[in-house]
Design an enzyme around this catalytic site. Sequence first.
Site, short mmCIF file in Angstrom:
data_model
loop_
_atom_site.label_atom_id
_atom_site.label_comp_id
_atom_site.label_asym_id
_atom_site.label_seq_id
_atom_site.Cartn_x
_atom_site.Cartn_y
_atom_site.Cartn_z
N GLU A 46 15.94 -30.79 -5.00
CA GLU A 46 17.00 -29.76 -5.00
C GLU A 46 18.26 -30.16 -5.78
O GLU A 46 19.32 -29.59 -5.55
CB GLU A 46 17.38 -29.34 -3.56
CG GLU A 46 16.24 -28.66 -2.83
CD GLU A 46 16.52 -28.45 -1.34
OE1 GLU A 46 17.19 -27.48 -1.02
OE2 GLU A 46 16.04 -29.25 -0.52
N THR A 51 16.10 -25.93 -12.56
CA THR A 51 17.09 -24.96 -13.01
C THR A 51 17.48 -25.26 -14.47
O THR A 51 17.66 -24.34 -15.27
CB THR A 51 18.33 -25.00 -12.09
OG1 THR A 51 17.88 -24.92 -10.74
CG2 THR A 51 19.28 -23.86 -12.37
N ARG A 180 14.50 -20.49 -5.58
CA ARG A 180 14.13 -21.87 -5.26
C ARG A 180 12.62 -22.01 -5.05
O ARG A 180 12.06 -21.35 -4.19
CB ARG A 180 14.89 -22.31 -3.99
CG ARG A 180 14.33 -23.55 -3.31
CD ARG A 180 14.51 -24.80 -4.16
NE ARG A 180 13.94 -25.96 -3.49
CZ ARG A 180 13.51 -27.05 -4.13
NH1 ARG A 180 13.59 -27.15 -5.43
NH2 ARG A 180 13.00 -28.06 -3.45
N ASP A 210 9.77 -32.12 -16.44
CA ASP A 210 10.35 -31.87 -15.11
C ASP A 210 9.38 -32.43 -14.06
O ASP A 210 8.16 -32.24 -14.18
CB ASP A 210 10.50 -30.36 -14.92
CG ASP A 210 11.13 -29.99 -13.58
OD1 ASP A 210 11.80 -30.85 -12.97
OD2 ASP A 210 10.95 -28.83 -13.15
N GLN A 214 11.38 -34.83 -4.49
CA GLN A 214 11.29 -35.30 -3.10
C GLN A 214 10.52 -36.63 -3.07
O GLN A 214 9.74 -36.92 -3.97
CB GLN A 214 10.60 -34.25 -2.23
CG GLN A 214 11.50 -33.04 -2.04
CD GLN A 214 11.03 -32.13 -0.90
OE1 GLN A 214 10.04 -32.40 -0.23
NE2 GLN A 214 11.76 -31.05 -0.70
N1 GTP Z 1 25.15 -22.82 -6.85
C1 GTP Z 1 24.40 -23.68 -7.53
N2 GTP Z 1 23.09 -23.74 -7.26
C2 GTP Z 1 22.34 -24.61 -7.99
C3 GTP Z 1 22.88 -25.43 -9.00
N3 GTP Z 1 21.87 -26.18 -9.53
C4 GTP Z 1 20.75 -25.79 -8.87
N4 GTP Z 1 21.02 -24.86 -7.95
C5 GTP Z 1 20.11 -24.22 -6.99
O1 GTP Z 1 19.59 -25.25 -6.17
C6 GTP Z 1 18.24 -25.00 -5.85
C7 GTP Z 1 17.39 -26.20 -6.20
O2 GTP Z 1 17.35 -26.34 -7.60
P1 GTP Z 1 16.02 -26.82 -8.35
O3 GTP Z 1 16.30 -26.72 -9.82
O4 GTP Z 1 14.84 -26.11 -7.82
O5 GTP Z 1 15.98 -28.35 -7.89
P2 GTP Z 1 14.94 -29.47 -8.33
O6 GTP Z 1 15.74 -30.69 -8.68
O7 GTP Z 1 14.01 -28.96 -9.37
O8 GTP Z 1 14.16 -29.72 -6.95
P3 GTP Z 1 12.68 -30.35 -6.76
O9 GTP Z 1 11.75 -29.51 -7.55
O10 GTP Z 1 12.42 -30.29 -5.28
O11 GTP Z 1 12.74 -31.76 -7.23
C8 GTP Z 1 17.85 -23.71 -6.60
O12 GTP Z 1 17.92 -22.62 -5.71
C9 GTP Z 1 18.92 -23.58 -7.67
O13 GTP Z 1 19.21 -22.24 -7.99
C10 GTP Z 1 24.29 -25.36 -9.24
O14 GTP Z 1 24.86 -26.07 -10.08
N5 GTP Z 1 24.99 -24.47 -8.47
MG MG Z 2 12.01 -28.69 -9.38
#
Ligand code: GTP
Ligand code: MG
Length: 388
Positions: A46, A51, A180, A210, A214
Site C-alpha cells: 500500500e 499507482t 485499490r 511492479d 506485503q
Molecule cells: N491519497 C493518496 N492515496 C494514495 C497515494 N498513493 C497511493 N494511494 C492509494 O493507496 C492505495 C494503495 O496504493 P497501491 O499503489 O495499490 O500500493 P502498492 O504499493 O502497489 O501496494 P501492494 O500492491 O500491496 O504492494 C491505493 O488505493 C492508492 O490509490 C497518495 O499519494 N495519496
Molecule cells: Mg501494487
Amino acid sequence: MKMPILKCRKGETDDEENSKEIDREIKQWIKSYNEAIKLLLLGTGESGKTTIIKQMKILHVQGFSASDRAEKIQFIRQNIHESIYDITSHMPALGLELQNFSNEPSRQYIMRCGPQGPAEFDEEYFDHVLKLWRDGGVKESFRRNNEYQLIDSAEYFLDRVDLVARPDYLPSDADLLRCRQKTTGIQKIEFKVKVPKSMQGGVQDFWMFDVGGQRGERKKWIQVFEGIHAIWFLVACSDFDQRLREDLSQNRLKEALELFEDVWQSRFLLEAGLIVFLNKQDLLENKIKQGKSIATYFPEYNEYKAAGDEYSRTRLFIRSMFADVTTRKRERKKMSTSAEKFIVLEGNKPRECFFHFTTATDTNNVAAVFRDVHQIILKQIFSSMGIF
Ligand SMILES: Nc1nc2c(ncn2[C@@H]2O[C@H](COP(=O)(O)OP(=O)(O)OP(=O)(O)O)[C@@H](O)[C@H]2O)c(=O)[nH]1
Ligand SMILES: [Mg+2]
C-alpha cells in the site's frame, strides 16, 4: 504499446516451478531488450507502487480505454464494500454505536453481506451504504481508522457512492488511481519517453517492474534484481500512526524503514541508483491538520530541530530517518549537505540516494517528479559509460 503481465498464480501448488518460469521469462526480456532503462518499484504494501505504474500508463502510454475502465467498476464497488464493512464492523471494539438508531437495519444488512460483499450491487445495497456513511457514529469510527485496517481510498469512494451506483457509471482517471487492488505477482510496463535535447535527445525506452509489497510477496523480488538501473522506493509517509496488515505488532513506517535498510544494504542492488519517493503527502498533511503527531510513535521527533510548520517539520523528520539509513553500518560519509541529495562513499565509489516528496494519485505531481528523476537516471547511466 505492449504491456506484458506476469502473474504468480495464487494457490499454485508448484510455486517453485512457477517462479522458475517467471525467472526464465524475465531473463529472456532482459536479453532481448537490453537497451531499455530498467526501473524497479519497491516498498511495503500500500505504499503506492501500482499507482505509479498507472500514472506511467496515463502519462507515457495511451491511458485507459473504455473497456479498461469498465473492467474496474467491480473492483471499485468492492472497495466501497470493504470500506463500509470494515468501518462498521469495528465499531463495537472501539466502543462506538450508531448515532441514529433508525440506521440499525442498514448496519445489519451490511454485516449480513460479510466481507466478500453483496450478491448484487443494486439500489437497495447503495441506499444502506449511504445511510450508514451519513451516521455520526460511523464517521467517528472512520476518524479512528488507524486503530484497525482500512484502505486509503475509503473516504474518496464513500463520498462518491451516488456516482458509482449509477448504471451508466464509468470510472474517471482519478477513480482508477484510487482503486485499490493488492499486487500478488510481478508486472512489467514498457514505455517510451523523449530525452531532453540537453541529454542527447531522441527517445528512451523504459521498462518498469511492479511487485507486491506485503511480507509474503517479498521473496519474489530477487527475480527482478538483475540489470536494474534504478530503484524507486515508495514510502507511505501517512503510515506513521498505522499498524502493518500482516503483523499488527509492527508500526507501518518502522517496517518501511527496516525494509529500506535491507534494500540499501542488498549486495544485489549496489549498482542500482536509489530514489526514495516519500509518498502520500496529501494524507500526511491531512493527518497533521487533524492534530495527530508523529512524536506519539517516534518520540525522537521531540528532539528534531527544523524550521517550518508542523507538516513541513514532520516530512523533513521522516526524510531524515531514511537519509540516516544511508549513512549507517558501513563507513560512509555524507558528502553533500544539499537538501535533496545525499552522497555517500563506499570505498572509492560514490553512492547516491535522492529523495522526493510525492502524491502518487496526483498526475501533475508525478509528471514533474518523473522529469527530474529521468534526468538523474540518465546522468547516472551516461556517467557510468563515461559520457558525462
Ligand atoms: N491519497 C493518496 N492515496 C494514495 C497515494 N498513493 C497511493 N494511494 C492509494 O493507496 C492505495 C494503495 O496504493 P497501491 O499503489 O495499490 O500500493 P502498492 O504499493 O502497489 O501496494 P501492494 O500492491 O500491496 O504492494 C491505493 O488505493 C492508492 O490509490 C497518495 O499519494 N495519496
Ligand atoms: Mg501494487
